[in-house]
Scaffold this active site. Structure first.
Site, short mmCIF file in Angstrom:
data_model
loop_
_atom_site.label_atom_id
_atom_site.label_comp_id
_atom_site.label_asym_id
_atom_site.label_seq_id
_atom_site.Cartn_x
_atom_site.Cartn_y
_atom_site.Cartn_z
N ALA A 277 57.69 -47.34 18.73
CA ALA A 277 56.78 -46.44 19.44
C ALA A 277 56.23 -45.42 18.45
CB ALA A 277 57.52 -45.74 20.57
N LYS A 278 55.24 -44.70 18.91
CA LYS A 278 54.55 -43.68 18.10
C LYS A 278 55.51 -42.75 17.38
CE LYS A 278 50.15 -43.69 17.81
NZ LYS A 278 49.83 -43.89 16.40
N ARG A 279 56.58 -42.37 18.11
CA ARG A 279 57.49 -41.39 17.53
C ARG A 279 58.17 -41.92 16.26
NH1 ARG A 279 62.37 -43.37 19.47
NH2 ARG A 279 62.00 -44.65 21.29
#
Ligand code: GLU
Length: 353
Positions: A277-279
């Protein structure tokens, strides 16, 4: 691969007023290894989709099949302007090419779903004549709230409220607020390149929507109609779509179309073992490119993560053709080691703070 016998029915509704012309019969070059990549232009191409595209490309090209790029843009609110161009650019940067697609055209076009409405209407005509369709006015809330609704792995199963409102003849999309569902009956057996033998009880999954209440063909319908019309012999895609496959096989059978062979590749994980994911930092190809990543190192990382034998260093997709072996593909989710994809094996991008 086998699938359920189709139900037959009669009677039915008289929905809408527009009679659509039949489109000309498509004539794609048929080949069992003809493959496709069918991204939705909802954002930048991320590393998981790039890995799926690589698998689909290798499966087709390693056996002399052609490769189709199809843009699945029917869910308009989720689509982003410019995303299609960015996806094409990122695939080309990685070294993945295609014989037919929105930019180059081809015999089975158009290759953008929103331009293929006539084809979907024609398919609905076939399904209606076969007795597979009914009109449904139930809202999501109705389905959730039905006392009898059993719960499946994907949420509440449609309880069959409108099942007998059969559509015997397709005369265009029903009025807004009414969807069209496919009568799901019987079992579907399939053999997946990665996930092995699977049996699904489509009746247990419930009758599913093939034409949405907002007037748009549902993903399940459009993807099948296009894979059939575009002569796709092999579908490689993410394992998140595995549960859709039984429904899609039921539609293929109802249309009398050849069913492709499937391979569902597992999810890509981040370094912490959670879904990427983006994180986790830069996960789109565009971000990685801007951070100075070497596409050949990314291809190596993608191939290794798929489970393919290491080609001995950074490589182009074509270098992997002799190494493609579907039986090697990892069955479990895995990480793509992006740490060394910068020039000379340096980190391409620092993780998100
Ligand atoms: N358009 C779908 C997506 O981007 C993929 C459909 C498919 O491969 O069957 O998730």
């Amino acid at each position: 691969m086998e699938a359920v016998a189709s139900p037959r029915g009669s009677g039915g509704g008289n929905l809408g007023a527009t009679v659509r012309p039949m489109p000309p019969a498509p004539s794609p070059p048929l080949h069992p290894a003809r493959g496709r990549f069918a991204p939705s232009p909802t954002g930048l191409l991320h590393i998981g989709s790039a890995r799926t595209a690589l698998a689909a490309w290798l499966a087709a090209r390693s056996r002399g099949g052609s490769f189709v790029l199809r843009i699945e843009d029917l869910d308009a609110p989720r689509c982003r302007p410019g995303a299609t161009g960015a996806i094409l650019r990122d695939l080309a940067w990685l070294g993945i090419d295609w014989d037919e697609g929105p930019d180059v055209g081809g015999p089975a076009g158009p290759y953008v779903q929103s331009l293929r409405m006539d084809v979907y209407h024609a398919a609905m005509g076939t399904l209606a004549r076969g007795g597979h369709l009914f009109a449904c006015s139930c809202s999501r809330k109705d389905v959730r709230g039905a006392a009898s609704a059993p719960h499946g792995p994907e949420g509440p199963v449609y309880p069959g409220t409108c099942r007998e409102r059969r559509i015997a003849e397709w005369r265009g999309a029903p009025p807004r607020g009414t969807s069209v569902r496919f009568r799901a009956e019987g079992q579907v057996h399939l053999v997946d390149w990665v996930q092995g033998r699977r049996t699904a009880d489509t009746a247990g999954m419930g009758d599913f929507v093939v034409w949405r209440a907002d007037g748009v063909p549902a993903y399940q319908l459009a993807v099948v109609v296009d894979d059939a019309a575009q002569g796709v012999g092999e579908v490689w895609r993410g394992a998140d779509l595995l549960d859709s496959t039984a429904r899609q096989v039921a539609i293929f059978r109802a249309l009398g179309a050849a069913i492709p062979r499937y391979g569902h590749v597992p999810l890509v994980l981040g370094p912490d073992g959670q879904r990427l994911a983006k994180r986790h930092g830069a996960i789109s190809l565009a971000e990685l490119r801007e951070a100075g990543a070497d596409p050949r190192r990314i291809v190596l990382a993608l191939a290794t993560s798929l489970g393919l034998p290491a080609p001995g260093g950074p490589c182009a997709p074509t270098d992997l053709l002799p190494l493609w072996d579907p039986s090697r593909i990892n069955t479990d989710p895995s990480e793509v080691a992006l740490g060394g994809t910068g020039p000379g094996g340096s980190p391409a991008a620092s993780p998100a703070p």
